[in-house]
Design an enzyme around this catalytic site. Structure first.
Site, PDB file in Angstrom:
ATOM      1  N   LYS A  33       0.819  -1.214   0.000  1.00 34.25           N
ATOM      2  CA  LYS A  33       0.000   0.000   0.000  1.00 34.25           C
ATOM      3  C   LYS A  33       0.857   1.270   0.000  1.00 34.25           C
ATOM      4  O   LYS A  33       0.601   2.201  -0.771  1.00 34.25           O
ATOM      5  CB  LYS A  33      -0.910  -0.041   1.228  1.00 34.25           C
ATOM      6  CG  LYS A  33      -1.935   1.041   1.323  1.00 34.25           C
ATOM      7  CD  LYS A  33      -2.849   0.810   2.525  1.00 34.25           C
ATOM      8  CE  LYS A  33      -2.049   0.658   3.802  1.00 34.25           C
ATOM      9  NZ  LYS A  33      -2.896   0.635   5.006  1.00 34.25           N
ATOM     10  N   ARG A  88     -11.493   3.398   9.576  1.00 30.21           N
ATOM     11  CA  ARG A  88     -11.374   2.012  10.028  1.00 30.21           C
ATOM     12  C   ARG A  88     -12.709   1.416  10.456  1.00 30.21           C
ATOM     13  O   ARG A  88     -12.803   0.227  10.722  1.00 30.21           O
ATOM     14  CB  ARG A  88     -10.382   1.915  11.187  1.00 30.21           C
ATOM     15  CG  ARG A  88      -8.948   2.228  10.794  1.00 30.21           C
ATOM     16  CD  ARG A  88      -8.009   2.029  11.959  1.00 30.21           C
ATOM     17  NE  ARG A  88      -6.624   2.355  11.620  1.00 30.21           N
ATOM     18  CZ  ARG A  88      -5.762   1.492  11.098  1.00 30.21           C
ATOM     19  NH1 ARG A  88      -6.159   0.246  10.863  1.00 30.21           N
ATOM     20  NH2 ARG A  88      -4.527   1.858  10.833  1.00 30.21           N
ATOM     21  N   ARG A 141      10.752  -8.848   4.768  1.00 31.42           N
ATOM     22  CA  ARG A 141      10.888  -7.462   5.211  1.00 31.42           C
ATOM     23  C   ARG A 141      11.436  -7.391   6.628  1.00 31.42           C
ATOM     24  O   ARG A 141      12.237  -6.514   6.961  1.00 31.42           O
ATOM     25  CB  ARG A 141       9.530  -6.757   5.126  1.00 31.42           C
ATOM     26  CG  ARG A 141       9.592  -5.250   5.386  1.00 31.42           C
ATOM     27  CD  ARG A 141       8.251  -4.588   5.149  1.00 31.42           C
ATOM     28  NE  ARG A 141       7.312  -4.813   6.257  1.00 31.42           N
ATOM     29  CZ  ARG A 141       6.073  -4.303   6.295  1.00 31.42           C
ATOM     30  NH1 ARG A 141       5.629  -3.590   5.267  1.00 31.42           N
ATOM     31  NH2 ARG A 141       5.284  -4.536   7.329  1.00 31.42           N
ATOM     32  N   ARG A 166      11.767  -5.318  12.442  1.00 30.16           N
ATOM     33  CA  ARG A 166      10.478  -5.263  13.148  1.00 30.16           C
ATOM     34  C   ARG A 166      10.101  -6.657  13.636  1.00 30.16           C
ATOM     35  O   ARG A 166      10.007  -7.597  12.849  1.00 30.16           O
ATOM     36  CB  ARG A 166       9.382  -4.727  12.219  1.00 30.16           C
ATOM     37  CG  ARG A 166       9.478  -3.243  11.940  1.00 30.16           C
ATOM     38  CD  ARG A 166       8.392  -2.779  11.002  1.00 30.16           C
ATOM     39  NE  ARG A 166       7.053  -3.149  11.452  1.00 30.16           N
ATOM     40  CZ  ARG A 166       5.930  -2.705  10.865  1.00 30.16           C
ATOM     41  NH1 ARG A 166       6.022  -1.890   9.835  1.00 30.16           N
ATOM     42  NH2 ARG A 166       4.754  -3.092  11.319  1.00 30.16           N
ATOM     43  N   ARG A 200      -2.563  -9.997  12.833  1.00 29.38           N
ATOM     44  CA  ARG A 200      -2.748  -8.694  12.181  1.00 29.38           C
ATOM     45  C   ARG A 200      -3.704  -8.825  10.999  1.00 29.38           C
ATOM     46  O   ARG A 200      -4.536  -7.943  10.757  1.00 29.38           O
ATOM     47  CB  ARG A 200      -1.405  -8.133  11.732  1.00 29.38           C
ATOM     48  CG  ARG A 200      -0.540  -7.646  12.887  1.00 29.38           C
ATOM     49  CD  ARG A 200       0.940  -7.626  12.518  1.00 29.38           C
ATOM     50  NE  ARG A 200       1.250  -6.614  11.532  1.00 29.38           N
ATOM     51  CZ  ARG A 200       2.419  -6.557  10.878  1.00 29.38           C
ATOM     52  NH1 ARG A 200       3.351  -7.456  11.102  1.00 29.38           N
ATOM     53  NH2 ARG A 200       2.635  -5.595   9.998  1.00 29.38           N
TER      54      ARG A 200
END
Length: 369
Positions: A192, A267, A306, A312, A324
């Site tokens: 995105k 959201r 990633r 992360r 998630r």
């Protein structure tokens, strides 16, 4: 071309065209009420010129009065309507014709119907000089109207922009370039952010990431940032109106953009409605909601790769990644349904090269023009 505040307007309706629209309303009403004395009730402030000219064009006995309504301008600018001047007292058993300058979405009309439904009038009908059928929600019958017009922002002949322009004899419409406002969805790893960068460059759009906006305001100790932090520190959700106000400031300080990409908001369906109302107050709207869709297993592989680079921890644990995804599905489903009901939801295949995905998004956007 004329300028009012920061906007430019071009001629739309001449005095003679307006007069003909007023006469059309007067003639239609006369067919039904020439043998009695109706009470015309104008809605201030916008209808004062229309009411004045209608009285001159209506060649039969009548009386006139006014109500005044106002849209409450809070943080969300959501069109909450309050009564400032109530209905006249001498209307019991009488026929009342409510005179509006313009009917578009119908929010003010809804309030008017509620006001008069509580009275003991013989009957009441709705008359409007201008009517926007493309955006009217159709809850109530418009009994008389002078002219159906497209959904363009207009000023003049009682209609204003920030309280100016009411005194113009002609009607002018906003000279506005084509705006593209998008809501971009996608699960973590769907690309995105990458696609938002391409789209904002291609179409001169401003990418508004809610997370970035929050971090900026909190880091810089702005009034809204301090307010948001006070909720966050207490473990509470930041109210929608605070978030909307932050987005409003981002929109207003990027007036040269040809549109906006909203990322991370809305959201919920309630937030989507609040965003619609805010944009409507700016004479804008969401053109499309685009979701980048990809198979979960492919996205998991992307995120794990990633995570090796970013460090992360939530990109290095498959269980956390799936959680998630579950949270994304739960939160976006009602928002998806909200935009599907408006025929604004588009699903785009998010698998392929960056250029291929950009091309798919471009096809959707070009189809909106």
């Amino acid at each position: 071309m004329i300028q009012i505040h920061d906007k430019f307007f071009k001629p739309y309706l001449s005095e003679s065209e307006i007069f003909q629209a007023v006469k059309t309303v007067a003639d239609k009403i006369a067919v039904d009420y020439k043998d009695e004395t109706p009470i015309f009730v104008g809605v201030l402030n916008g209808s004062f010129m229309f009411v004045s000219d209608l009285m001159k064009a209506y060649q039969h006995p009548c009386e006139v009065s006014f109500v005044r309504l106002s849209s409450y301008q809070g943080l969300t600018s959501t069109g909450i309507v309050e009564t400032l001047l109530d209905v006249p007292e001498n209307i019991e058993g009488r026929s009342v014709i409510i005179l509006e300058d313009i009917i578009d979405t119908g929010r003010t009309l809804q309030k008017l119907v509620h006001l008069f439904s509580k009275t003991k009038v013989k009957e009441f009908k709705i008359a409007s000089l201008f009517y926007k059928p493309d955006v009217y929600r159709g809850e109530y019958v418009i009994d008389y109207f002078g002219l159906a017009i497209p959904d363009n922002f207009i000023v003049g002949y009682g209609l204003d922009y920030k309280e100016q322009g009411r005194n113009l004899k002609e009607v002018y419409q906003l000279n506005q370039k084509h705006m593209i406002n998008l809501v971009l969805f996608g699960k973590p790893g769907a690309g995105k952010g990458t696609q938002a960068e391409f789209l904002k460059e291609k179409y001169n759009l401003k990418h508004i990431s809610t997370g970035d906006v929050f971090r900026f305001n909190i880091k810089n100790g702005t009034e809204l940032g301090t307010l948001a932090k006070s909720y966050i520190d207490k473990g509470e959700l930041v109210p929608d109106e605070v978030t909307i106000k932050m987005l409003q400031e981002e929109v207003e300080k990027n007036a040269d953009a040809d549109g906006f990409i909203f990322d991370g908001f809305p959201r919920t369906a309630a937030q989507a409605e609040a965003l619609d109302n805010f944009l409507e107050s700016k004479d804008m709207g969401i053109n499309a909601t685009i979701a980048l869709e990809a198979n979960d297993e492919i996205l998991i592989d992307r995120l794990l790769e990633r995570g090796k680079v970013s460090g992360r921890t939530d990109d290095q644990d498959v269980a956390k990644i799936r959680n998630r995804f579950d949270e994304y599905n739960a939160k976006t489903t009602p928002v998806k349904e909200f935009y599907e009901a408006q025929n604004k939801f588009h699903s785009v295949n998010g698998i392929g090269t960056i250029a291929e995905i950009t091309e798919r998004l471009t096809e959707v956007i070009e189809g909106l023009k």
